[in-house]
Design an enzyme around this catalytic site. Structure first.
Site, PDB file in Angstrom:
ATOM      1  CB  CYS A 168      -0.424   0.560   6.693  1.00  0.00           C
ATOM      2  SG  CYS A 168      -0.079  -1.209   6.540  1.00  0.00           S
ATOM      3  CD  GLU A 208      -5.275   4.203   2.558  1.00  0.00           C
ATOM      4  OE1 GLU A 208      -5.538   4.223   3.776  1.00  0.00           O
ATOM      5  OE2 GLU A 208      -4.525   3.361   2.042  1.00  0.00           O
ATOM      6  CG  HIS A 235      -4.264   0.483   3.994  1.00  0.00           C
ATOM      7  ND1 HIS A 235      -3.365   1.422   3.531  1.00  0.00           N
ATOM      8  CD2 HIS A 235      -3.541  -0.616   4.295  1.00  0.00           C
ATOM      9  CE1 HIS A 235      -2.148   0.903   3.537  1.00  0.00           C
ATOM     10  NE2 HIS A 235      -2.230  -0.338   3.994  1.00  0.00           N
TER      11      HIS A 235
END
Ligand code: MN
Length: 231
Positions: free
Chosen positions: A107, A208, A206
């Protein structure tokens, strides 16, 4: 052997604290790395020490980068900027992008790599496709198309996937040595990678925060590349 992955941390001016969302650490650890959170510093010796300790770097997500870094004045819809974090990450990226140490940008981290390589950003996306989703963080909100000849495609092994989206900025002009690795249907750049460096990938989403196999493949491949760079 577990490679040590330096993850860039945030600085909160109001509370005077360093912080990082947990999922960056757990994703790196789960993929076989050992996470080390790096507090922003402005000391060149400490930056060099970070580089000597780490086998790979993850530039994490966060707020907007000051457009000063690509030679623009702030526009009305620019969000909050963080001078301490901006200069730390910019200086770190400048130092490592000329070498071979693997780098993953997420990001803001993707945008930061682009800026450090001389690119620019759209300060506020104006598109029919909303890129700031009003849905849970682990919900995959919009599609992206992954370039056929990209490293990202070899890692993810799929031409189209869905990803989450929490960005109101995006890459405008590409940094030198970067190429587009994935785009959204509205043309917004969703991933970039280096065409000269063995492993520099920036993703606008994202991974994660996701639990799909593609996110795991991305982290896994990053860690494998860091292992190869250990010797
Ligand atoms: Mn998006």
């Amino acid at each position: 052997m577990r490679p040590i992955i330096g993850i860039t941390g945030n600085y909160n001016y109001d509370e005077d604290l360093f912080w990082l969302k947990k999922h960056y650490v757990t994703s790196i650890n789960k993929a076989g790395g050992t996470s080390l959170i790096l507090p922003p510093v402005d000391d060149d010796n400490i930056l060099n020490h970070y580089i000597s300790i780490c086998n790979g770097f993850l530039f994490s997500g966060g707020g907007d980068i000051d457009p000063y870094y690509w030679g623009e004045m702030p526009e009305r819809r620019l969000g909050e900027v963080n001078p301490i974090r901006d200069s730390f990450e910019y200086n770190l990226a400048k130092k490592i992008l000329g070498g071979t140490i693997p780098v993953l940008g997420i990001c803001r981290g993707c945008q930061l790599l682009n800026i450090a390589l001389g690119g620019s950003l759209i300060q506020d996306i104006n598109s029919r496709l909303p890129h700031v989703q009003k849905a849970p963080r682990d919900y995959r909100f919009h599609a992206i198309v992954i370039e056929e000849t990209s490293l990202l495609r070899r890692i993810i092994k799929s031409s189209q996937i869905r990803v989450n989206s929490f960005h109101h900025q995006a890459i405008k002009k590409l940094g030198s040595g970067l190429k587009v690795a994935a785009s959204a249907p509205d043309g917004i750049i969703e991933a970039v990678e280096s065409s000269v460096h063995p492993f520099v990938i920036g993703v606008q989403w994202h991974p994660e925060s996701l639990t799909d196999k593609y996110s795991y493949l991305l982290f896994r491949s990053f860690i494998e590349s860091c292992k190869r760079n250990c010797t």
